[in-house]
Design an enzyme around this catalytic site. Structure first.
Site, PDB file in Angstrom:
ATOM      1  N   HIS A 119     -64.889  60.874  -3.304  1.00 59.84           N
ATOM      2  CA  HIS A 119     -65.419  61.479  -2.074  1.00 59.84           C
ATOM      3  C   HIS A 119     -66.802  60.932  -1.712  1.00 59.84           C
ATOM      4  O   HIS A 119     -67.379  61.346  -0.704  1.00 59.84           O
ATOM      5  CB  HIS A 119     -65.480  63.006  -2.181  1.00 59.84           C
ATOM      6  CG  HIS A 119     -64.146  63.648  -2.409  1.00 59.84           C
ATOM      7  ND1 HIS A 119     -63.053  63.400  -1.601  1.00 59.84           N
ATOM      8  CD2 HIS A 119     -63.716  64.504  -3.370  1.00 59.84           C
ATOM      9  CE1 HIS A 119     -62.004  64.093  -2.052  1.00 59.84           C
ATOM     10  NE2 HIS A 119     -62.380  64.758  -3.129  1.00 59.84           N
ATOM     11  N   ASP A 156     -55.275  61.354  -7.148  1.00 59.11           N
ATOM     12  CA  ASP A 156     -55.935  62.655  -7.166  1.00 59.11           C
ATOM     13  C   ASP A 156     -55.317  63.475  -6.030  1.00 59.11           C
ATOM     14  O   ASP A 156     -54.876  62.917  -5.016  1.00 59.11           O
ATOM     15  CB  ASP A 156     -57.439  62.466  -6.930  1.00 59.11           C
ATOM     16  CG  ASP A 156     -58.231  63.746  -7.095  1.00 59.11           C
ATOM     17  OD1 ASP A 156     -58.742  63.981  -8.204  1.00 59.11           O
ATOM     18  OD2 ASP A 156     -58.328  64.521  -6.114  1.00 59.11           O
ATOM     19  N   HIS A 158     -56.630  65.267  -3.903  1.00 56.96           N
ATOM     20  CA  HIS A 158     -57.452  65.285  -2.689  1.00 56.96           C
ATOM     21  C   HIS A 158     -57.531  63.875  -2.087  1.00 56.96           C
ATOM     22  O   HIS A 158     -57.566  62.897  -2.827  1.00 56.96           O
ATOM     23  CB  HIS A 158     -58.860  65.799  -3.023  1.00 56.96           C
ATOM     24  CG  HIS A 158     -58.838  67.155  -3.659  1.00 56.96           C
ATOM     25  ND1 HIS A 158     -58.974  67.344  -5.025  1.00 56.96           N
ATOM     26  CD2 HIS A 158     -58.634  68.371  -3.107  1.00 56.96           C
ATOM     27  CE1 HIS A 158     -58.868  68.644  -5.283  1.00 56.96           C
ATOM     28  NE2 HIS A 158     -58.663  69.287  -4.152  1.00 56.96           N
ATOM     29  N   ASP A 233     -55.268  66.907 -10.988  1.00 51.48           N
ATOM     30  CA  ASP A 233     -55.174  68.103 -10.134  1.00 51.48           C
ATOM     31  C   ASP A 233     -53.895  68.271  -9.307  1.00 51.48           C
ATOM     32  O   ASP A 233     -53.731  69.324  -8.682  1.00 51.48           O
ATOM     33  CB  ASP A 233     -56.452  68.280  -9.283  1.00 51.48           C
ATOM     34  CG  ASP A 233     -56.929  67.020  -8.594  1.00 51.48           C
ATOM     35  OD1 ASP A 233     -56.165  66.036  -8.558  1.00 51.48           O
ATOM     36  OD2 ASP A 233     -58.073  67.033  -8.078  1.00 51.48           O
ATOM     37  N   TYR A 276     -58.747  70.681 -12.403  1.00 52.47           N
ATOM     38  CA  TYR A 276     -59.447  71.973 -12.372  1.00 52.47           C
ATOM     39  C   TYR A 276     -58.553  73.105 -12.848  1.00 52.47           C
ATOM     40  O   TYR A 276     -58.429  74.141 -12.195  1.00 52.47           O
ATOM     41  CB  TYR A 276     -59.969  72.240 -10.940  1.00 52.47           C
ATOM     42  CG  TYR A 276     -60.742  71.067 -10.400  1.00 52.47           C
ATOM     43  CD1 TYR A 276     -62.092  70.907 -10.711  1.00 52.47           C
ATOM     44  CD2 TYR A 276     -60.108  70.077  -9.651  1.00 52.47           C
ATOM     45  CE1 TYR A 276     -62.800  69.796 -10.276  1.00 52.47           C
ATOM     46  CE2 TYR A 276     -60.804  68.967  -9.209  1.00 52.47           C
ATOM     47  CZ  TYR A 276     -62.147  68.828  -9.518  1.00 52.47           C
ATOM     48  OH  TYR A 276     -62.827  67.720  -9.089  1.00 52.47           O
TER      49      TYR A 276
HETATM   50 ZN   LIG Z   1     -59.330  66.082  -6.689  1.00 49.99          ZN
END
Ligand SMILES: [Zn+2]
Length: 302
Positions: A119, A156, A158, A233, A276
């Site tokens: 990110h 990932d 995201h 994740d 997470y």
């Molecule tokens: Zn992530």
């Protein structure tokens, strides 16, 4: 196998914060206990020089990170409280990806027990990501004439907005991101190929979508070097994911990516990215299985 970590460099976090700071030391213990690496094969790199970060990131942003003068808005976007220890750890995490990438050049595969901070863009640091280790490592390899065309496979959960921001304009890099459609970041910077997966997607549909995406990306990338962000994740028990992969499903994902990339002749650097789980040991299980899959392939190659 040789691995890199920065697990002993911690930073202050408020109680109950979701960032899994304990994961890294547990993962080091676990890869040694599993026999994936001997204790002396787990290396602690020095922090990367600021100039290496400046090869890809905006100088004014780096200065704000260095001096602790991020704006309130930037601080909120980052989601981690600034401290000198946070910055030092971030520089060590990038150094691990650089070292693992150099190892991959020589041995075909390399892995950092950290990194994948996707990110972070050219002039923004957000979503727990201070610096973009993949972009820095790629710039480093190119500087030394070790790589040119590259492929980023970001699994990932995201979307890899920072990587897209940094590498999207680069015609010699193909960025692929497979992620939950309804998840952070809500304002996207498009990758070369983004695959949006519906909430609740399980193993079979995920693996089909991944195979199809690799079929598209690999021939277009014509990459001699690849980065694989093996995020934990997408796991069904993850607090920040919305997908429903099982642990065997995640291992099948790792094997598919590693086998397809190496079959295409790419050298591969594996980085962890997010994870997470409520119980950090579940994230450690997933990351350790990725490391073992890499080790099995290194063993077969040498
Ligand atoms: Zn992530």
């Amino acid at each position: 196998m040789h691995l890199w970590t920065h697990d002993r460099w911690r930073f202050p976090l408020p109680a109950g914060h979701r960032f899994p700071l304990d994961k890294y030391a547990l993962l080091r213990e676990r890869v040694v206990a599993d026999g994936t690496a001997r204790p002396d094969e787990v290396h602690e790199p020095d922090p990367v020089p600021w100039e290496w970060l400046a090869a890809v990131h905006d100088g004014a942003m780096l200065e704000r990170i260095r001096a602790g003068t991020l704006s309130v808005r930037e601080q909120r976007g980052l989601g981690l409280p600034w401290s000198p220890a946070l910055v030092e750890r971030g520089r060590r995490a990038v150094a691990g990806s650089v070292a693992a990438a150099r190892h991959a050049i020589e041995h075909g595969l390399g892995m950092n027990l950290g990194g994948g901070t996707h990110h972070a863009g050219r002039d923004f640091a957000r979503g727990y990501c201070l610096f973009n280790d993949v972009a820095v490592a790629l710039a480093h390899l190119r500087r030394d004439g070790l790589a040119e065309r590259a492929l980023v496979v970001d699994c990932d959960v995201h979307q890899g907005d920072g990587t897209a921001h940094l590498l999207g304009p680069d015609p010699h890099t193909f960025t692929l991101s497979l992620h939950g459609a309804r998840n952070y970041p809500f304002q996207r910077i498009p990758s070369d190929l983004d695959v949006d997966l519906a909430s609740g997607t399980g193993d079979a549909r995920y693996l089909d979508a991944l195979a199809e995406a690799l079929d598209f990306a690999i021939p277009r990338a014509e990459a001699g070097f690849a980065f694989y962000l093996a995020g934990a994740d997408p796991w069904e028990g993850d607090r920040l994911g919305r997908l429903a992969l099982s642990k065997p499903g995640l291992l099948a994902r790792d094997e598919l990516v590693l086998d397809r990339l190496t079959a295409a002749g790419a050298r591969v650097c594996v980085v962890l990215a997010g994870g997470y789980a409520d119980d950090v040991r579940d994230t450690v299980d997933i990351n350790a299985a990725t490391a073992a899959a890499v080790a099995r392939r290194l063993g077969a190659a040498t």
